[in-house]
Scaffold this motif. Sequence first.
Motif, PDB file in Angstrom:
ATOM      1  N   PRO A 403       0.836  -1.214   0.000  1.00 28.47           N
ATOM      2  CA  PRO A 403       0.000   0.000   0.000  1.00 28.47           C
ATOM      3  C   PRO A 403       0.861   1.250   0.000  1.00 28.47           C
ATOM      4  O   PRO A 403       1.977   1.262   0.522  1.00 28.47           O
ATOM      5  N   LEU A 404       0.332   2.306  -0.584  1.00 23.50           N
ATOM      6  CA  LEU A 404       1.044   3.580  -0.660  1.00 23.50           C
ATOM      7  C   LEU A 404       0.285   4.640   0.118  1.00 23.50           C
ATOM      8  O   LEU A 404      -0.944   4.745   0.004  1.00 23.50           O
ATOM      9  N   ASP A 405       0.998   5.402   0.891  1.00 21.21           N
ATOM     10  CA  ASP A 405       0.395   6.470   1.690  1.00 21.21           C
ATOM     11  C   ASP A 405       0.369   7.735   0.849  1.00 21.21           C
ATOM     12  O   ASP A 405       1.281   8.555   0.897  1.00 21.21           O
ATOM     13  N   ILE A 406      -0.692   7.867   0.054  1.00 23.17           N
ATOM     14  CA  ILE A 406      -0.824   9.015  -0.845  1.00 23.17           C
ATOM     15  C   ILE A 406      -2.102   9.757  -0.494  1.00 23.17           C
ATOM     16  O   ILE A 406      -3.185   9.162  -0.459  1.00 23.17           O
ATOM     17  N   ASP A 407      -1.993  11.043  -0.234  1.00 23.16           N
ATOM     18  CA  ASP A 407      -3.157  11.858   0.103  1.00 23.16           C
ATOM     19  C   ASP A 407      -3.885  12.230  -1.174  1.00 23.16           C
ATOM     20  O   ASP A 407      -3.323  12.880  -2.062  1.00 23.16           O
ATOM     21  N   SER A 408      -5.138  11.812  -1.285  1.00 22.04           N
ATOM     22  CA  SER A 408      -5.903  12.089  -2.504  1.00 22.04           C
ATOM     23  C   SER A 408      -6.766  13.338  -2.397  1.00 22.04           C
ATOM     24  O   SER A 408      -7.342  13.783  -3.382  1.00 22.04           O
ATOM     25  N   THR A 424      -7.619   4.643  -1.702  1.00 21.68           N
ATOM     26  CA  THR A 424      -6.297   4.136  -1.339  1.00 21.68           C
ATOM     27  C   THR A 424      -5.622   3.587  -2.588  1.00 21.68           C
ATOM     28  O   THR A 424      -6.299   3.158  -3.526  1.00 21.68           O
TER      29      THR A 424
END
Length: 547
Positions: A403-408, A424
Amino acid sequence: MDTDEECSIVLQLSEKDPFFDEKKKLLQCKGFSPKERIFLRCTPELPRMNDIVKILLQIARVIQLNELELYFAEDDASVEFYSPRNELEALNSIVLVTDKSLSSCTHSHTNILQGLRQMVLDLISDFWEQKNTKEGIEKHHICEKEEHLIEWGKSHGVKAQLKIAYVEGAGRGMIGGEDLKVGDIAIEIPVPLIISEELVLETDMYQVLKEVDGISSETILLLWSMKEKYNCDSKFKLYFDTLPEKFNTGLSFGIEAITMLDGTLLFEEIMQAREHLHAQYDELVPALCNGFPDIFPPELYTWEKFLWACELWYSNSMKIMYSDGKLRTCLIPLAGFLNHSLHPHIMHYGKVDPSTNSLKFCLSRPCRSGVECCLSYGNFSSSHFITFYGFLPQGNNPYDVIPLDIDSSDVDSIEHKPVSNWTTHMVRGTWLSNNHSIFHYGLPSPLLDHLRRSRSSVLQTKTFLQGNLENELEVLGDLKDIFDDMVDNMGDIDLDDSENYNWDEKMAVDFKNLQRRIARSVSISCSSGVNMLKNELQKCMAEDITG
């Protein structure tokens, strides 16, 4: 309308499907609607029937996609395979639709529908032959305890076409006692032989535990099993006698193995699970032993025995829907010997048949005599299987994701930009992708589209314009940096002493190598994509110069 010369079957995407819009779009990309009626002539030629089956399978694959498969589904209309699970579900769903049509069709339609059904059944058998799936063959039968358990089960109404055996590379498992076909019942367990919360209701233990605020039925069963294991008069004594003294799951990893996992998600998963169990034990068990020592003897409720019971229930329990509509967590003697596979024979087994008051394990694909018969424990990652089951699945697990911690939020809130359906983002081994061309690179489209939108307000990003290509280069460059750092943070493992590793250290090494392989595949795919983009950018700039 069906006629004497022609009949039809319908494949329909349910409007209640939580991913209806995404699947509808994918179906439309392939030229289909959410409700597709396929016509069959009653005297078809074989090539025509082959074409019909291909169409049905394309539609059924999309309908049967789960959330993760849908995230990684490539928008290339030529893609025909998503995962072994999806393929088996799709083929079996066509069999079910065909069976339904056969149950109400006229005599003139019977032959064509039966022919269609047989073609799909042949595909189910052929698919695993084409994939060269290695299936464990019986090594030798085991022992007295297991044989006694089978005899006990059959004397209480168990019907089994399987037998317990050692299986090469898998330990104890269940193998086909004869050749079994799709739809056959491999094993049938009467409800009275299923260990559920009903067993505890009339005990002294339950009278105490029901007063504990917030205690779950699963915890009550766990505490019951700690004591029942040592009950010589237990109805389930033969079952408990066959259970291992140590389960060897990730919850039992030693310090050295856990240290090896530093830099991986499995490290965090095991540490959090152990902390949770320690807190649960400290809060509950000592008080019960002190307050009710006759019911909870301290010698039976040590931390080691508590951990054993936790591992038992994590690794052997199943969620079962009873006839009253209630979902219960249960232990199922005999069925617990069925091992997991990424290519299972049994996929659906969680609902009691009210007409027989039994749990039936029916085959979704054939199982030959002497071959290990497996079921699916669920669509889990390898980290989950190690932590709670104590094994690393063989083969390419499509659910092994990073998983990648990317703020959408900063992207999706921008005016005039399409809102992402995915909150996510993640990656998996790019070797699982069939599309490594420019704008795809073996990477998931939702992730790439999200990163593109975060850098550019241009909606049509998959075009060979200079600005789009430069934007694409930045996207891949950022991704490559992320995964290069991830590989570096995992560190190296000294394999020179690997022969002396304990079981948990070997499993930790295998998992870390898997995570490193996934991260490296993403980095390599990004590098390959960068090279493709630079070539296209040079062409683009050369065209601008020549004007």
